[in-house]
Design a protein around this motif. Structure first.
Motif, PDB file in Angstrom:
ATOM      1  N   THR A  16      29.141 -23.872   1.099  1.00  0.00           N
ATOM      2  CA  THR A  16      28.313 -24.515   0.475  1.00  0.00           C
ATOM      3  C   THR A  16      27.149 -23.537   0.101  1.00  0.00           C
ATOM      4  OG1 THR A  16      27.286 -24.914   2.781  1.00  0.00           O
ATOM      5  CG2 THR A  16      28.477 -26.599   1.959  1.00  0.00           C
ATOM      6  N   ASP A  17      27.452 -22.302   0.122  1.00  0.00           N
ATOM      7  CA  ASP A  17      26.522 -21.356  -0.577  1.00  0.00           C
ATOM      8  C   ASP A  17      26.186 -21.155  -2.057  1.00  0.00           C
ATOM      9  OD1 ASP A  17      24.948 -19.064  -0.996  1.00  0.00           O
ATOM     10  OD2 ASP A  17      26.214 -17.401  -0.534  1.00  0.00           O
ATOM     11  N   PRO A  18      25.022 -21.821  -2.526  1.00  0.00           N
ATOM     12  CA  PRO A  18      25.096 -21.800  -4.123  1.00  0.00           C
ATOM     13  C   PRO A  18      25.265 -20.755  -4.853  1.00  0.00           C
ATOM     14  CG  PRO A  18      23.122 -22.713  -2.875  1.00  0.00           C
ATOM     15  CD  PRO A  18      23.862 -22.322  -1.919  1.00  0.00           C
ATOM     16  N   ALA A  19      25.025 -19.279  -4.128  1.00  0.00           N
ATOM     17  CA  ALA A  19      25.467 -18.147  -4.739  1.00  0.00           C
ATOM     18  C   ALA A  19      26.883 -17.988  -5.169  1.00  0.00           C
ATOM     19  CB  ALA A  19      24.994 -17.004  -3.966  1.00  0.00           C
ATOM     20  N   SER A  20      27.753 -18.865  -4.487  1.00  0.00           N
ATOM     21  CA  SER A  20      29.091 -18.482  -4.430  1.00  0.00           C
ATOM     22  C   SER A  20      29.936 -19.597  -5.694  1.00  0.00           C
ATOM     23  CB  SER A  20      29.990 -18.815  -3.108  1.00  0.00           C
ATOM     24  OG  SER A  20      29.854 -20.350  -2.817  1.00  0.00           O
ATOM     25  N   LEU A  21      29.058 -20.395  -6.175  1.00  0.00           N
ATOM     26  CA  LEU A  21      29.513 -21.476  -7.136  1.00  0.00           C
ATOM     27  C   LEU A  21      28.849 -21.077  -8.712  1.00  0.00           C
ATOM     28  CD1 LEU A  21      28.757 -24.373  -5.186  1.00  0.00           C
ATOM     29  CD2 LEU A  21      30.834 -23.438  -5.609  1.00  0.00           C
ATOM     30  N   PRO A  22      29.884 -21.110  -9.526  1.00  0.00           N
ATOM     31  CA  PRO A  22      29.639 -20.640 -11.002  1.00  0.00           C
ATOM     32  C   PRO A  22      28.495 -21.634 -11.313  1.00  0.00           C
ATOM     33  CG  PRO A  22      31.851 -21.772 -10.947  1.00  0.00           C
ATOM     34  CD  PRO A  22      31.121 -21.482  -9.548  1.00  0.00           C
ATOM     35  N   ARG A  23      27.239 -21.285 -12.131  1.00  0.00           N
ATOM     36  CA  ARG A  23      26.450 -22.135 -12.843  1.00  0.00           C
ATOM     37  C   ARG A  23      26.559 -22.003 -14.290  1.00  0.00           C
ATOM     38  NH1 ARG A  23      20.150 -21.590 -10.599  1.00  0.00           N
ATOM     39  NH2 ARG A  23      19.456 -23.554 -11.381  1.00  0.00           N
ATOM     40  N   VAL A  24      26.645 -23.049 -14.816  1.00  0.00           N
ATOM     41  CA  VAL A  24      27.044 -23.144 -16.492  1.00  0.00           C
ATOM     42  C   VAL A  24      26.201 -24.221 -17.269  1.00  0.00           C
ATOM     43  CG1 VAL A  24      29.577 -23.136 -16.028  1.00  0.00           C
ATOM     44  CG2 VAL A  24      28.703 -25.268 -16.046  1.00  0.00           C
ATOM     45  N   ASN A  25      26.167 -23.962 -18.436  1.00  0.00           N
ATOM     46  CA  ASN A  25      25.237 -24.800 -19.303  1.00  0.00           C
ATOM     47  C   ASN A  25      25.942 -26.093 -19.652  1.00  0.00           C
ATOM     48  OD1 ASN A  25      24.546 -25.518 -22.500  1.00  0.00           O
ATOM     49  ND2 ASN A  25      22.696 -24.781 -21.411  1.00  0.00           N
ATOM     50  N   PHE A  26      25.230 -27.122 -19.500  1.00  0.00           N
ATOM     51  CA  PHE A  26      25.923 -28.275 -19.522  1.00  0.00           C
ATOM     52  C   PHE A  26      24.896 -29.139 -20.441  1.00  0.00           C
ATOM     53  CE2 PHE A  26      26.374 -33.063 -18.809  1.00  0.00           C
ATOM     54  CZ  PHE A  26      27.694 -33.185 -18.622  1.00  0.00           C
TER      55      PHE A  26
END
Length: 250
Positions: A16-26
């Protein structure tokens, strides 16, 4: 505390660490959300009014007891009045506020009881995915009442987004994407709280109820734009967990 428990908690913290998840433009102009037409029909107080002036007075009284109208009634603990969309600011303002004000006691996949979220579907199978998600949850509610005889009508609410979201599309082995709510909801709510504290806007995730379907959970009301009504549908349960779904004429 046992070593096994410590290991489990460490796994939860890592997943659940936000830094471990990709962030994309939606950027999607036509996401789909289904809501019961009971919330779209003429005001419930209309039969009590003899004139438009009387109706206006009754609606004002009703607003005083409705949290989605920014009233004196307490909002969910995790929702600030400043986050809500101002009354009559744009079409759909009350539907947005309702999604964040009214919560289930146990929450949903990516929100706890302390604040709601805006759930919607997108892509080529957006409508079918939304239907599958709604049918699953209402079927369970009907099953719990020991009555699988029901007819409910829904209307599509289409909305547009242009923002950045955390993408969970490849996180298939995580608890928060499990089919069983008892397993998925605690993990998903933990993830959502961590993301929200990290100023995330929401998540993209694969539908658990419709294979190939894609969903979003939006954490912040102001991100929801260009709401407009779409097709209406009738869901009919006749003793089975699977409803018959048919379109309604406009």
């Amino acid at each position: 505390m046992t070593g096994r428990t410590l290991e489990s908690r460490d796994l939860e913290n890592r997943t659940t660490d936000p830094a471990s998840l990709p962030r994309v433009n939606f950027t999607e102009p036509d996401t789909c959300r289904l809501i019961s037409t009971a919330y779209l029909n003429e005001p419930a107080l209309q039969p009590l009014a003899d004139s438009p002036d009387d109706l206006a007075i009754l609606e004002e009284l009703e607003m005083m007891t409705s949290p989605r109208h920014q009233s004196l009634v307490a909002l969910p603990a995790g929702l600030s009045p400043d986050e809500l969309i101002a009354e009559n600011a744009r079409y759909g303002w009350s539907y947005i506020n309702a999604a964040f004000c009214y919560t289930h006691a146990r929450g949903n996949r990516f929100n706890g009881p302390e604040r709601g979220a805006w759930y919607a579907t997108f892509g080529k199978s957006a409508v079918k995915t939304a239907q599958s998600e709604v049918a699953f949850h209402l079927s369970n509610e009907l099953k719990n009442t020991n009555s699988l005889i029901n007819t409910t009508r829904y209307r599509e609410l289409l909305a547009g987004f242009s923002t950045d979201l955390h993408d969970l599309s490849k996180q298939h082995d995580q608890d928060y994407l499990a089919p069983d709510p008892a397993r998925a909801y605690p993990a998903g709510q933990s993830l959502a709280r961590n993301l929200f504290r990290a100023e995330a806007n929401g998540v993209i995730y694969p539908s658990v109820r419709h294979k190939g379907g894609r969903c979003i959970a939006i954490f912040r009301p102001h991100l929801i734009q260009n709401i407009r009504p779409g097709q209406s549908w009738e869901f009919c349960w006749s003793g089975s967990l699977e409803p018959e779904i048919r379109p309604l004429e406009a």
